[in-house]
Design a protein around this motif. Structure first.
Motif, PDB file in Angstrom:
ATOM      1  N   ASP A   2     -32.138   8.691 -80.848  1.00 17.44           N
ATOM      2  CA  ASP A   2     -31.145   7.667 -81.046  1.00 17.44           C
ATOM      3  C   ASP A   2     -29.839   8.542 -80.966  1.00 17.44           C
ATOM      4  OD1 ASP A   2     -29.295   5.610 -81.375  1.00 17.44           O
ATOM      5  OD2 ASP A   2     -30.061   4.815 -83.324  1.00 17.44           O
ATOM      6  N   THR A   3     -28.758   8.588 -80.384  1.00 17.91           N
ATOM      7  CA  THR A   3     -27.738   9.553 -80.269  1.00 17.91           C
ATOM      8  C   THR A   3     -26.452   8.648 -80.807  1.00 17.91           C
ATOM      9  OG1 THR A   3     -27.099   8.657 -78.008  1.00 17.91           O
ATOM     10  CG2 THR A   3     -28.578  10.675 -78.055  1.00 17.91           C
ATOM     11  N   GLU A   6     -24.315   6.599 -87.495  1.00 12.02           N
ATOM     12  CA  GLU A   6     -24.490   5.388 -88.148  1.00 12.02           C
ATOM     13  C   GLU A   6     -23.035   4.794 -88.156  1.00 12.02           C
ATOM     14  OE1 GLU A   6     -25.206   4.253 -92.874  1.00 12.02           O
ATOM     15  OE2 GLU A   6     -26.748   5.400 -91.758  1.00 12.02           O
ATOM     16  N   LYS A   9     -22.470   2.355 -85.193  1.00  4.45           N
ATOM     17  CA  LYS A   9     -23.143   1.339 -85.626  1.00  4.45           C
ATOM     18  C   LYS A   9     -22.615   0.357 -86.446  1.00  4.45           C
ATOM     19  CE  LYS A   9     -27.525   3.001 -84.139  1.00  4.45           C
ATOM     20  NZ  LYS A   9     -28.234   4.407 -84.677  1.00  4.45           N
ATOM     21  N   ILE A  36     -23.194  -1.935 -78.413  1.00  4.02           N
ATOM     22  CA  ILE A  36     -24.631  -1.650 -78.935  1.00  4.02           C
ATOM     23  C   ILE A  36     -25.529  -2.470 -79.007  1.00  4.02           C
ATOM     24  CG2 ILE A  36     -25.860  -0.576 -80.889  1.00  4.02           C
ATOM     25  CD1 ILE A  36     -23.074   0.975 -81.473  1.00  4.02           C
ATOM     26  N   ALA A  40     -31.116  -1.513 -81.528  1.00 11.07           N
ATOM     27  CA  ALA A  40     -30.817  -0.179 -82.074  1.00 11.07           C
ATOM     28  C   ALA A  40     -30.344  -0.195 -83.454  1.00 11.07           C
ATOM     29  CB  ALA A  40     -29.646   0.570 -81.033  1.00 11.07           C
ATOM     30  N   THR A  43     -33.509  -1.041 -85.629  1.00 13.24           N
ATOM     31  CA  THR A  43     -34.344   0.157 -85.868  1.00 13.24           C
ATOM     32  C   THR A  43     -33.811   1.076 -86.677  1.00 13.24           C
ATOM     33  OG1 THR A  43     -35.041   0.056 -83.481  1.00 13.24           O
ATOM     34  CG2 THR A  43     -35.318   2.285 -84.468  1.00 13.24           C
ATOM     35  N   HIS A  44     -32.370   1.140 -86.729  1.00 11.70           N
ATOM     36  CA  HIS A  44     -31.705   2.281 -87.480  1.00 11.70           C
ATOM     37  C   HIS A  44     -31.655   1.901 -88.862  1.00 11.70           C
ATOM     38  CE1 HIS A  44     -28.949   5.396 -88.873  1.00 11.70           C
ATOM     39  NE2 HIS A  44     -28.364   4.403 -89.596  1.00 11.70           N
TER      40      HIS A  44
END
Length: 68
Positions: A2-3, A6, A9, A36, A40, A43-44
């Motif tokens: 994952d690039t 946070e 996001k 996004i 993702a 998951t984060h």
């Protein structure tokens, strides 16, 4: 790998919150407007519920709130 940071996001979640007038939104609605993917985000943070909790905390630091 994952690039997306946070911070990015949380920015995407914050923009979505603004779009939905600071009312809690589903990951499906998030996917319709965000750059996004919700997967993702999930998951984060571990789950959509935890992502919204992190968003609430992030918004409170700016004096904003997310309503249920």
């Amino acid at each position: 790998m994952d690039t997306i940071s946070e911070e990015r996001k949380l920015e995407a979640l914050e923009k979505a919150a603004e779009h939905f007038n600071y009312i809690e939104f589903s990951w499906r609605n998030f996917n319709k407007i965000a750059p996004i993917s919700a997967s993702a985000i999930k998951t984060h943070f571990g789950s959509w519920k935890k992502a919204l909790a992190a968003l609430k905390k992030h918004l409170q630091q700016k004096g904003l709130d997310l309503s249920p």
